[in-house]
Enzyme design. Structure first.
Site, PDB file in Angstrom:
ATOM      1  N   ASP A 153       0.812  -1.218   0.000  1.00  0.00           N
ATOM      2  CA  ASP A 153       0.000   0.000   0.000  1.00  0.00           C
ATOM      3  C   ASP A 153       0.849   1.273   0.000  1.00  0.00           C
ATOM      4  O   ASP A 153       0.347   2.348  -0.277  1.00  0.00           O
ATOM      5  CB  ASP A 153      -0.969   0.016   1.177  1.00  0.00           C
ATOM      6  CG  ASP A 153      -0.279   0.096   2.525  1.00  0.00           C
ATOM      7  OD1 ASP A 153       0.969   0.117   2.583  1.00  0.00           O
ATOM      8  OD2 ASP A 153      -1.006   0.130   3.536  1.00  0.00           O
ATOM      9  N   GLU A 154       2.118   1.185   0.325  1.00  0.00           N
ATOM     10  CA  GLU A 154       3.090   2.277   0.345  1.00  0.00           C
ATOM     11  C   GLU A 154       2.796   3.352   1.387  1.00  0.00           C
ATOM     12  O   GLU A 154       3.551   4.299   1.520  1.00  0.00           O
ATOM     13  CB  GLU A 154       3.238   2.934  -1.034  1.00  0.00           C
ATOM     14  CG  GLU A 154       3.779   2.013  -2.092  1.00  0.00           C
ATOM     15  CD  GLU A 154       4.029   2.698  -3.407  1.00  0.00           C
ATOM     16  OE1 GLU A 154       3.880   3.936  -3.485  1.00  0.00           O
ATOM     17  OE2 GLU A 154       4.374   1.994  -4.375  1.00  0.00           O
ATOM     18  N   TYR A 155       1.722   3.239   2.112  1.00  0.00           N
ATOM     19  CA  TYR A 155       1.390   4.255   3.109  1.00  0.00           C
ATOM     20  C   TYR A 155       1.684   3.786   4.524  1.00  0.00           C
ATOM     21  O   TYR A 155       1.741   4.571   5.444  1.00  0.00           O
ATOM     22  CB  TYR A 155      -0.073   4.687   2.972  1.00  0.00           C
ATOM     23  CG  TYR A 155      -0.330   5.316   1.631  1.00  0.00           C
ATOM     24  CD1 TYR A 155       0.139   6.594   1.354  1.00  0.00           C
ATOM     25  CD2 TYR A 155      -0.984   4.617   0.624  1.00  0.00           C
ATOM     26  CE1 TYR A 155      -0.063   7.176   0.114  1.00  0.00           C
ATOM     27  CE2 TYR A 155      -1.191   5.191  -0.613  1.00  0.00           C
ATOM     28  CZ  TYR A 155      -0.733   6.470  -0.864  1.00  0.00           C
ATOM     29  OH  TYR A 155      -0.922   7.028  -2.084  1.00  0.00           O
TER      30      TYR A 155
END
Length: 145
Positions: free
Chosen positions: A76-78
């Site tokens: 999700d990269e977050y």
């Protein structure tokens, strides 16, 4: 694509170890669909083994918890720089299992090719034992936290 859609957080991109496992997953699916042993002998196994080494080096054991992958960023990269991202741990488990299985298959059925690859990448038998051990426990910590 001009970069605006990409994560601006540099650390998030450098900790996306799951990408190695994603590639291993693609290799696994391809091999399962085609039984392309030439691909596996010529490049697939080498990719699997070299990227499996990354997880073996990245992880560590925590007493009572098992094999852990800390400081990773999931797909999700977050959720950047977390310990034991479920996706990363599950994919690492699958990756290590498949790398181990392919190594065993090559040792048993394609010994000459296996020995050549082993020499080329300086693969040691103890690494295979680590992959087997790690894949059996690396999901444990994620599932029990």
């Amino acid at each position: 694509m001009n970069g605006e859609e990409c994560s601006a957080y540099f650390l998030a991109s450098t900790a996306q170890y799951h990408i190695n496992a994603d590639i291993a997953f693609a290799i696994k699916r391809y091999f399962e669909a085609t039984c392309d042993i030439d691909f596996m002998l010529n490049c697939g196994a080498e990719m699997l083994f070299e990227t499996a080494r990354i997880f073996a080096d990245l992880g560590h054991y925590v007493e009572g918890k098992g094999f852990c992958l800390d400081g990773v960023t999931g797909p999700d990269e977050y959720t950047a720089m977390v310990n034991n991202n479920a996706y990363t741990n599950i994919m690492a488990k699958e990756h290590l299992q498949f790398a181990y299985d392919i190594a065993q298959m090559l040792k048993n059925k394609y010994r000459e090719n296996y020995d050549e690859l082993k020499q080329k990448i300086n693969l040691e038998d103890k690494e295979l034992d680590e992959w087997k051990k790690h894949q059996m426990v690396c999901i444990f910590h994620t599932m029990t936290n």
